[in-house]
Design a protein around this motif. Structure first.
Motif, short mmCIF file in Angstrom:
data_model
loop_
_atom_site.label_atom_id
_atom_site.label_comp_id
_atom_site.label_asym_id
_atom_site.label_seq_id
_atom_site.Cartn_x
_atom_site.Cartn_y
_atom_site.Cartn_z
N SER A 208 0.85 -1.18 0.00
CA SER A 208 0.00 0.00 0.00
C SER A 208 0.89 1.24 0.00
O SER A 208 2.11 1.15 0.16
CB SER A 208 -0.90 0.00 1.24
N GLN A 223 4.27 0.29 -5.21
CA GLN A 223 3.01 0.80 -4.67
C GLN A 223 1.83 0.50 -5.60
O GLN A 223 1.86 0.79 -6.78
CB GLN A 223 3.09 2.31 -4.46
N SER A 227 -2.58 6.19 -7.00
CA SER A 227 -1.39 6.96 -7.34
C SER A 227 -0.19 6.03 -7.50
O SER A 227 0.94 6.49 -7.60
CB SER A 227 -1.13 8.02 -6.26
N SER A 242 -6.07 -2.19 4.77
CA SER A 242 -7.45 -1.90 5.16
C SER A 242 -8.39 -1.87 3.95
O SER A 242 -9.56 -2.18 4.08
CB SER A 242 -7.52 -0.57 5.92
#
Ligand SMILES: Cc1cc2nc3c(=O)[nH]c(=O)nc-3n(C[C@H](O)[C@H](O)[C@H](O)COP(=O)(O)OP(=O)(O)OC[C@H]3O[C@@H](n4cnc5c(N)ncnc54)[C@H](O)[C@@H]3O)c2cc1C
Lengths: 292, 243
Positions: A208, A223, A227, A242
């Motif tokens: 994340s 990532q 973005s 999450s």
């Protein structure tokens, strides 16, 4: 009908070519890429040393001269800059961030809105679009494109420094299995606790945004999300993530999503195929045992 | 140095609830300064602190946008204009309205957030650069200024590139550029008393799009959730195909 596709990233250009194939004729402008001529464009143009000024000048001329019906620009930094400039210069309104396009008389597009909470489906007579990365899985065709090189004017911007970041080689967008870690992993140290699962599944590790950007447990190219990278593996295994909407935006193309999270109400459980509620540090070793 | 910062006010998207049709309920949502606008304000104020000068905040919003301008004041913006008339996300219209106001003053640098968090369009910087005939650099994570030259560091995946450009220029910022400050109570109190210039924008919205639907995407996922130590066998079986 004929479209021009632009992307500074050949990978995105290949996806858009695949997505629009059969709907219209296409030319494409991108940076040097061996495989791009195998994706169904009529003409492939390659450029070098493109900046927002010399590229926008070239593209504005090229689009007017060739009278394209549609212009699709992939949503990257420079793509969005160019779309803004070209939409103004050419008086073509731009529909941003689309991930679905249909045309019959009117144009119907879809994009995310309210920060990814909803999808808006809109009818318009727009002719320019920015296209969200990962619109589909790129596939080759038999037909080969004509290839030519573009000579751009010299840019007025001067690059005065380039600092490479340490990126760890493999491109997670091509991975078949991804083990993705979130803040729930607790520390960089703990990566070795999930490594047996990674090895067992021959997976790539991703993460994340906080994991890649803020804590730097992984390099930035790992990532996943709005973005970050949009991935489309067969299996995406989210450990201690999450599942905020910006993360989900990057994993929608996954075939099967598996989530392990100790919080039963974590939003990731609304976006997964299989979920296990519990502590990842007890579940992952058990899973590895079962897989052996 | 004369610095302009463009600020967007949005509804608090985390508070959006859905109705029975899965459509967003947009009434009575609290308003706030958009995430990247906060970074833009912080970047502008930091430039002022480093090179001295003045920061002018500009919001294209509604009469309700004064609260966000006060927040910008509390963070260090000196002077602010709220342009009324905003109706919807339409970068071409927003660009034209903002350019009209920006043309009336001279700025050395115009700062904004790279993408706003409702639509992530990211078209505004390019549109403004055409409207105003200025250089543009987007997704900045660092800005250094010397005389009439700015060195702007732009982040991309594999490298950080520092680009030199003449001022005036338009620079959009990424979230990584800074950590927006939390104003102190004294500053918030002082900001409340400051004057805000409120003007009418004349946005020329055209009826050129029709919304067919606006709904939360329905998840096609299976959503089979195991609790109480269960599920490991099942998940292992599913993953076995990999091997
Ligand atoms: C403009 C913008 C762009 C963004 N882009 C991205 C993006 O591209 N990608 C991205 O990921 N985020 C992005 N974000 C950030 C995003 O909003 C979230 O903040 C982020 O995804 C949260 O990361 P996380 O799930 O790792 O951490 P958290 O939200 O903190 O979640 C950690 C989870 O781990 C669980 N956990 C803790 N310990 C354990 C344990 N022992 N076992 C099992 N579970 C455990 C917790 O229950 C929790 O659910 C963006 C935000 C903005 C504003």
């Amino acid at each position: 009908m004929k479209a021009l596709i632009f992307s500074d990233e050949p990978k995105n250009a290949r996806e858009i070519l695949t997505y629009l194939r059969g709907k219209m004729e296409m030319d494409v402008i991108s940076t040097e890429d061996k495989e791009l001529p195998e994706y169904g464009a009529q003409k492939v143009y390659f450029y070098k040393d493109g900046f927002v000024d010399n590229l926008s000048k070239f593209l504005a001329d090229h689009i007017s001269k060739n009278k394209y019906d549609f212009v699709f620009i992939s949503s990257t930094n420079i793509g969005r800059e160019l779309a803004g400039i070209l939409s103004y210069k050419l008086k073509m309104k731009c529909m941003p961030e689309i991930f679905s396009f249909e045309h019959g008389g009117k144009t119907i597009t879809k994009r995310f809105f309210h920060g990814g909470k909803t999808v808006v489906e809109e009818e318009s007579d727009f002719h320019m679009f920015t296209v969200s990365a990962g619109i589909c899985e790129a596939e080759k065709t038999d037909k080969k494109s004509d290839v030519s090189n573009i000579n751009l004017d010299k840019s007025n911007y001067k690059i005065i420094n380039v600092k490479s970041k340490n990126t760890a080689g493999t491109d997670i967008r091509n991975a078949k299995v991804i083990v993705s870690i979130g803040r729930g992993l607790g520390s960089e140290e703990n990566i070795k606790k999930i490594q047996p699962l990674v090895d067992e599944l021959h997976a790539e590790v991703a993460g994340s945004r906080p994991v890649c950007l803020d804590y730097k447990w992984l390099s930035e190219d790992k990532q996943v999300g709005l973005s970050g990278k949009k991935v489309r593996p067969d299996f995406y295994i989210a450990l201690g993530i999450s599942g905020q909407i910006q993360h989900i935006a990057g994993i929608r193309g996954s075939k099967t999503i598996i989530a392990i999270n100790k919080d039963k109400s974590a939003p990731i459980f609304e976006e997964c195929d299989y979920g296990i509620v519990g502590d990842l540090f007890t579940i992952v070793p058990e899973l590895v045992e079962k897989l052996k | 140095m004369d610095i302009a910062v463009l600020v967007k006010q949005t509804v608090d998207m985390d508070q959006i609830k859905l109705n029975d049709n899965n459509e967003p309920i947009m009434d009575n949502l609290p308003l706030k300064m958009d995430i990247l606008s906060k970074n833009a304000v912080e970047a502008a104020v930091q430039l002022k602190e480093k090179y001295s000068g003045k920061v002018t905040g500009i919001i294209f919003g509604t009469e309700r946008s004064t609260s966000t301008m006060k927040e910008a004041y509390a963070m260090g913006v000196d002077d602010g204009t709220v342009i009324k008339g905003y109706k919807k996300s339409d970068p071409a219209v927003t660009g034209a309205v903002l350019a009209d106001v920006l043309k009336k003053s001279k700025f050395d640098i115009i700062i904004l957030g790279d993408q706003s968090s409702d639509s992530y369009s990211g078209l505004l910087a390019g549109i403004l650069s055409s409207e105003l005939g200025l250089n543009v650099i987007t997704n900045a994570i660092g800005i250094e200024i010397k005389d009439k030259i700015a060195n702007v560091t732009v982040e991309s995946e594999n490298e950080d590139i520092t680009v030199e450009t003449e001022l005036p220029a338009i620079v959009s910022v990424a979230q990584e550029i800074n950590e927006p400050r939390l104003p102190k109570v004294m500053q918030i109190m002082a900001a409340g008393k400051k004057n805000i210039n409120i003007i009418d924008g004349n946005p020329d919205y055209k009826d050129d799009t029709r919304i067919i639907s606006d709904k939360a995407p329905e998840s096609q996922r299976k959503k089979i959730i195991y609790e109480d130590g269960k599920g490991i066998d099942e998940v292992a079986k599913i993953l076995k195909v990999v091997k």
